[in-house]
Write a protein that holds these residues in place. Structure first.
Motif, PDB file in Angstrom:
ATOM      1  N   SER A   3       0.743  -1.165   0.331  1.00 26.78           N
ATOM      2  CA  SER A   3       0.178   0.143   0.076  1.00 26.78           C
ATOM      3  C   SER A   3       0.937   0.872   0.126  1.00 26.78           C
ATOM      4  O   SER A   3       2.185   1.612   0.020  1.00 26.78           O
ATOM      5  N   ARG A   4      -0.113   2.112  -0.676  1.00 27.20           N
ATOM      6  CA  ARG A   4       0.954   3.869  -0.740  1.00 27.20           C
ATOM      7  C   ARG A   4       1.018   4.431   0.922  1.00 27.20           C
ATOM      8  O   ARG A   4      -0.610   4.542   1.663  1.00 27.20           O
ATOM      9  N   VAL A   5       1.912   4.902   1.479  1.00 28.02           N
ATOM     10  CA  VAL A   5       1.994   5.359   2.848  1.00 28.02           C
ATOM     11  C   VAL A   5       2.602   7.248   2.321  1.00 28.02           C
ATOM     12  O   VAL A   5       3.803   6.858   1.508  1.00 28.02           O
ATOM     13  N   ILE A   6       2.429   7.846   3.373  1.00 29.54           N
ATOM     14  CA  ILE A   6       2.968   9.443   3.624  1.00 29.54           C
ATOM     15  C   ILE A   6       3.861   9.404   4.545  1.00 29.54           C
ATOM     16  O   ILE A   6       2.761   9.088   6.010  1.00 29.54           O
ATOM     17  N   VAL A   7       5.104   9.422   4.660  1.00 30.04           N
ATOM     18  CA  VAL A   7       5.388   9.895   5.971  1.00 30.04           C
ATOM     19  C   VAL A   7       6.488  11.314   5.675  1.00 30.04           C
ATOM     20  O   VAL A   7       6.673  11.191   5.695  1.00 30.04           O
ATOM     21  N   ALA A  30      15.873   6.991  -7.170  1.00 29.29           N
ATOM     22  CA  ALA A  30      15.943   6.278  -6.738  1.00 29.29           C
ATOM     23  C   ALA A  30      15.344   4.974  -6.394  1.00 29.29           C
ATOM     24  O   ALA A  30      15.105   3.718  -7.047  1.00 29.29           O
ATOM     25  N   ARG A  31      14.439   5.641  -5.693  1.00 26.71           N
ATOM     26  CA  ARG A  31      13.246   4.327  -5.153  1.00 26.71           C
ATOM     27  C   ARG A  31      11.973   4.939  -5.372  1.00 26.71           C
ATOM     28  O   ARG A  31      10.730   4.194  -4.968  1.00 26.71           O
ATOM     29  N   GLY A  32      11.640   5.880  -6.557  1.00 31.49           N
ATOM     30  CA  GLY A  32      10.091   5.457  -6.714  1.00 31.49           C
ATOM     31  C   GLY A  32       9.603   6.524  -5.763  1.00 31.49           C
ATOM     32  O   GLY A  32       7.893   6.995  -6.548  1.00 31.49           O
ATOM     33  N   LEU A  33       9.687   7.414  -5.156  1.00 32.73           N
ATOM     34  CA  LEU A  33       9.221   8.091  -4.504  1.00 32.73           C
ATOM     35  C   LEU A  33       8.859   9.408  -4.499  1.00 32.73           C
ATOM     36  O   LEU A  33       9.622  10.546  -5.436  1.00 32.73           O
ATOM     37  N   ALA A  34       7.710   9.659  -3.855  1.00 37.17           N
ATOM     38  CA  ALA A  34       6.894  11.280  -4.561  1.00 37.17           C
ATOM     39  C   ALA A  34       7.504  12.440  -3.142  1.00 37.17           C
ATOM     40  O   ALA A  34       7.555  11.126  -1.164  1.00 37.17           O
ATOM     41  N   GLY A  35       7.573  13.209  -3.151  1.00 36.68           N
ATOM     42  CA  GLY A  35       7.983  14.305  -1.542  1.00 36.68           C
ATOM     43  C   GLY A  35       8.738  15.190  -2.017  1.00 36.68           C
ATOM     44  O   GLY A  35       8.497  15.768  -3.234  1.00 36.68           O
ATOM     45  N   TRP A  36       9.366  15.824  -1.263  1.00 41.13           N
ATOM     46  CA  TRP A  36       9.756  16.995  -0.333  1.00 41.13           C
ATOM     47  C   TRP A  36      10.974  17.108  -0.197  1.00 41.13           C
ATOM     48  O   TRP A  36      10.706  16.270   1.897  1.00 41.13           O
ATOM     49  N   VAL A  37      11.756  17.395   0.515  1.00 41.35           N
ATOM     50  CA  VAL A  37      12.896  17.480   0.983  1.00 41.35           C
ATOM     51  C   VAL A  37      12.937  18.965   1.106  1.00 41.35           C
ATOM     52  O   VAL A  37      13.220  20.157   0.276  1.00 41.35           O
ATOM     53  N   VAL A  48       8.875  14.789   3.390  1.00 44.90           N
ATOM     54  CA  VAL A  48       7.984  14.090   3.032  1.00 44.90           C
ATOM     55  C   VAL A  48       7.909  13.255   1.938  1.00 44.90           C
ATOM     56  O   VAL A  48       8.417  13.112   0.680  1.00 44.90           O
ATOM     57  N   PHE A  49       7.871  11.916   2.583  1.00 45.27           N
ATOM     58  CA  PHE A  49       8.134  10.483   0.825  1.00 45.27           C
ATOM     59  C   PHE A  49       6.481   9.817   1.152  1.00 45.27           C
ATOM     60  O   PHE A  49       6.216   9.405   1.770  1.00 45.27           O
ATOM     61  N   ALA A  50       6.395   9.435   0.017  1.00 46.84           N
ATOM     62  CA  ALA A  50       5.423   8.922  -0.787  1.00 46.84           C
ATOM     63  C   ALA A  50       5.903   7.813  -1.458  1.00 46.84           C
ATOM     64  O   ALA A  50       6.104   8.103  -2.190  1.00 46.84           O
ATOM     65  N   GLY A  51       5.169   6.784  -1.634  1.00 46.28           N
ATOM     66  CA  GLY A  51       5.175   5.916  -2.123  1.00 46.28           C
ATOM     67  C   GLY A  51       5.125   4.097  -1.256  1.00 46.28           C
ATOM     68  O   GLY A  51       3.949   4.040   0.092  1.00 46.28           O
ATOM     69  N   PRO A  52       5.079   3.506  -2.008  1.00 44.78           N
ATOM     70  CA  PRO A  52       5.141   2.016  -1.323  1.00 44.78           C
ATOM     71  C   PRO A  52       5.520   1.955   0.091  1.00 44.78           C
ATOM     72  O   PRO A  52       6.477   2.217  -0.347  1.00 44.78           O
ATOM     73  N   TYR A  78       6.423  10.775  11.912  1.00 44.26           N
ATOM     74  CA  TYR A  78       5.131  10.689  11.455  1.00 44.26           C
ATOM     75  C   TYR A  78       3.666  10.144  10.484  1.00 44.26           C
ATOM     76  O   TYR A  78       4.470  10.763   9.240  1.00 44.26           O
ATOM     77  N   ASP A  79       2.968   9.786  10.700  1.00 42.75           N
ATOM     78  CA  ASP A  79       2.637   9.800   9.211  1.00 42.75           C
ATOM     79  C   ASP A  79       1.228  10.949   8.437  1.00 42.75           C
ATOM     80  O   ASP A  79       1.085  11.095   9.458  1.00 42.75           O
ATOM     81  N   GLU A  80       1.058  11.086   7.429  1.00 42.40           N
ATOM     82  CA  GLU A  80       0.568  11.560   7.000  1.00 42.40           C
ATOM     83  C   GLU A  80      -0.274  11.189   6.458  1.00 42.40           C
ATOM     84  O   GLU A  80      -0.113  10.355   6.332  1.00 42.40           O
ATOM     85  N   THR A  81      -0.533  12.440   5.230  1.00 40.64           N
ATOM     86  CA  THR A  81      -2.088  12.673   4.244  1.00 40.64           C
ATOM     87  C   THR A  81      -1.444  13.225   3.234  1.00 40.64           C
ATOM     88  O   THR A  81      -0.339  13.979   3.013  1.00 40.64           O
ATOM     89  N   GLY A  82      -2.121  13.161   1.370  1.00 32.31           N
ATOM     90  CA  GLY A  82      -1.896  13.881   1.307  1.00 32.31           C
ATOM     91  C   GLY A  82      -1.297  15.045   1.112  1.00 32.31           C
ATOM     92  O   GLY A  82      -0.870  15.296   0.583  1.00 32.31           O
TER      93      GLY A  82
END
Length: 100
Positions: A3-7, A30-37, A48-52, A78-82
């Motif tokens: 499942s997709r998670v956002i942390v 490289a891990r195919g994650l979405a997000g920002w730093v 924030v990292f989003a992906g599998p 911290y677990d997050e939402t979109g």
């Protein structure tokens, strides 16, 4: 299928001035994650990292070591939402944001 998670991660220690943001963007991409730093003026890095779930967990594990020259003392998770992806401007891809 994982499942997709956002942390949201707050990374503390010697993490500024060592290329941590650029390293994070490369590793996340490289891990195919979405997000920002971004760096925070308080001296830590947040991301924030989003992906599998397995890819996000692998990224968090990599963040514990970081790039050469970094010394990570703690990572708050911290677990997050979109909505946590909003500062990066998109729900896909990985962005390096300016210091805040």
């Amino acid at each position: 299928m994982t499942s997709r998670v956002i942390v949201h991660a707050v990374i503390k220690g010697r993490v500024q001035g060592v290329g941590y943001r650029a390293w994070t963007a490369r590793e996340a991409g490289a891990r195919g994650l979405a997000g920002w730093v971004r760096n925070r003026r308080e001296g830590f890095v947040e991301a924030v990292f989003a992906g599998p779930a397995d890819a996000v967990e692998a990224m968090l594990a990599a963040c514990r070591a970081g790039p050469l020259g970094a010394r990570v003392e703690a990572i708050e998770r911290y677990d997050e939402t979109g909505s946590a992806l909003a500062p990066g401007g998109a729900a896909d891809g990985f962005t390096v944001l300016p210091t805040e």
